[in-house]
Scaffold this active site. Structure first.
Site, PDB file in Angstrom:
ATOM      1  N   HIS A 415       0.828  -1.198   0.000  1.00 19.20           N
ATOM      2  CA  HIS A 415       0.000   0.000   0.000  1.00 19.20           C
ATOM      3  C   HIS A 415       0.868   1.256   0.000  1.00 19.20           C
ATOM      4  O   HIS A 415       2.070   1.211   0.297  1.00 19.20           O
ATOM      5  CB  HIS A 415      -0.956   0.016   1.197  1.00 19.20           C
ATOM      6  CG  HIS A 415      -0.264   0.033   2.530  1.00 19.20           C
ATOM      7  ND1 HIS A 415       0.282   1.182   3.082  1.00 19.20           N
ATOM      8  CD2 HIS A 415      -0.042  -0.964   3.429  1.00 19.20           C
ATOM      9  CE1 HIS A 415       0.806   0.897   4.262  1.00 19.20           C
ATOM     10  NE2 HIS A 415       0.628  -0.410   4.495  1.00 19.20           N
ATOM     11  N   CYS A 436       3.723  -4.501   6.536  1.00 16.62           N
ATOM     12  CA  CYS A 436       3.322  -4.235   5.150  1.00 16.62           C
ATOM     13  C   CYS A 436       4.489  -3.700   4.326  1.00 16.62           C
ATOM     14  O   CYS A 436       5.515  -3.269   4.855  1.00 16.62           O
ATOM     15  CB  CYS A 436       2.172  -3.240   5.124  1.00 16.62           C
ATOM     16  SG  CYS A 436       0.603  -3.944   5.671  1.00 16.62           S
TER      17      CYS A 436
END
Length: 460
Positions: A415, A436
């Site tokens: 992301h 992430c």
């Protein structure tokens, strides 16, 4: 002479009148009293001159309490009393029907001979099921003591050659077949049941030439597999081991077929195995972990392969698989993928073997929040998502991102990260993510566009 002739005619006339009167009285009697004509037999029992109820009582008393014999070739094999099966006359409907159909005007003929009505009178009888089953089993056990069981034909395969041996019928009595015939005999009012081979237990003789022909066709068929690009033939000797023949039916030993399919699965599956990968900056690396990969659906493939083989025709099949990344080019990952190099803090995107994008990234903060190594895949794509979770100290967070592409089942994904002031280098060691792959906001739209659902993501 004239006087004598008139006298004779007078006597004859009186006799004719008397016969007519008697005939009329008899006809009237049977018509108005609802009685069976003389010498009428139902189920072998004389019900002449009886009402329906009287006939029912007589039939019940005799039918349900008399000796019954089972014979063969004119010889009595065994006998029993019908009381033992709890035989009962269920209703009088059939008797009423027979009575209504009889011609009262024919009653004098019944005096001359017996008339069997059983062929048109279908009595409804019942047996006590427990008593009947018990008696049949007892009689069959007794009868089978001196009888020989049949032997099914067999099929053997030796060195790829099919051999059929004939079976023998035998003369053992099958309880269910005897029970069926016995019920009909009891209902008809019979006192004996002559048995034939029709009550013998069935066997398969195995002499069907078609079976041998089909077996040879199966053994000699070309059975080929294409598993992930690896092509091979199933050995004929292997198929010969699987063949079975029972009750006239060819089939395969499912345990052996499943063992073979499981062996193929172990050898060729990619799920759960280490994957060798030629990285952009670090050469060939071996990556462990991740959900990316496929395996055979062993049970489904076993059934499908069995059905295919039993057709006896040449075939090439691809197996039924589950998971991701199945292909027929001997490729585990393929040439379209995302590469995340944690050591160099870079991400590369390849499409059809060509590098389409490279960018610096920030991966998880070591040692407790490091991005999990393995081969994963993009299983969702979402715009304007809110990522929720907890920091190491337990503080909960809810962070909004413009692009979200999860790759595993723990909440790790790719992301944009507008809060990161820099990407790449050693920044991750002190300001790493919660796991992430943080990507520059300016680059993330391109990543989102290039990477399709299901694309493998290699993290190492």
């Amino acid at each position: 002479m004239r006087h004598k002739s008139k006298s004779n005619w007078r006597v004859l006339s009186i006799f004719i009148v008397l016969i007519a009167v008697v005939y009329g009285i008899g006809s009237y009697y049977f018509a108005t009293n609802n009685r069976f004509l003389p010498n009428t037999k139902v189920a072998g029992i004389n019900v002449g001159n009886k009402t329906v109820q009287q006939a029912s009582t007589t039939i019940t008393n005799q039918l349900t309490n008399r000796k019954f014999s089972i014979t063969q070739n004119g010889k009595t094999l065994t006998s029993f009393n019908t009381k033992q099966v709890g035989l009962k006359l269920k209703s009088t409907t059939a008797l009423k029907t027979t009575l209504n159909k009889q011609s009262v005007w024919s009653w004098p003929l019944h005096l001359a001979h017996v008339v069997q009505a059983s062929s048109t009178t279908k009595l409804t009888t019942t047996q006590n099921s427990k008593q009947f089953t018990k008696l049949v089993n007892q009689e069959v056990t007794k009868l089978n003591k001196t009888r020989t069981a049949g032997k099914n034909g067999t099929l053997t395969i030796t060195n790829g050659q099919v051999k059929l041996s004939n079976g023998t019928q035998g003369n053992k009595i099958y309880a269910a077949k005897l029970a069926s015939k016995l019920k009909k005999a009891l209902a008809s009012g019979a006192t004996t049941l002559p048995i034939t081979k029709a009550v013998y237990a069935s066997v398969t003789t195995g002499s069907d030439a078609k079976i041998a022909k089909k077996t040879n066709a199966i053994i000699n068929e070309k059975a080929n597999y294409n598993v992930g690009g690896y092509k091979f033939a199933i050995p004929k000797s292997e198929i010969a081991k699987w063949l079975t023949y029972k009750n006239g039916q060819l089939s395969l030993n499912s345990t052996l077929v499943k063992a073979y399919v499981s062996k193929i699965n172990t050898k060729y599956r990619t799920y759960g195995k280490k994957k060798t990968f030629k990285s952009t900056l670090r050469g060939t690396v071996t990556v462990s972990g991740g959900f990316y990969g496929w395996s055979l659906k062993v049970d489904d493939e076993t059934a499908a392969l069995t059905a295919e083989i039993l057709k006896g025709k040449d075939f090439t099949r691809q197996p039924i698989v589950q998971g991701t990344g199945y292909n027929t080019k001997k490729q585990v990952i393929g040439n379209t993928y995302v590469e995340v190099d944690k050591k160099n803090q870079k991400m590369f995107i390849y499409v059809n073997g060509k590098l389409k994008l490279k960018t610096n990234v920030v991966t998880g903060l070591p040692p407790k929040q490091t991005t999990t190594t393995g081969v994963w895949s993009v299983w969702a794509k979402k715009r304007n998502a809110t990522l929720k979770g907890s920091e190491l100290d337990g503080t909960k967070y809810a962070t909004k991102v413009s692009y979200w592409m999860p790759i595993d089942d723990t909440g790790i994904g790719i992301h944009d990260a507008s809060w990161q002031p820099t990407f790449g280098g050693t920044w991750y060691k002190t300001h790493g993510s919660n796991g992430c792959i943080n990507t520059p906001p300016s680059v993330m739209p391109k990543v989102y566009k290039l990477v399709a659902l299901g694309t493998p993501v290699i993290v190492f």
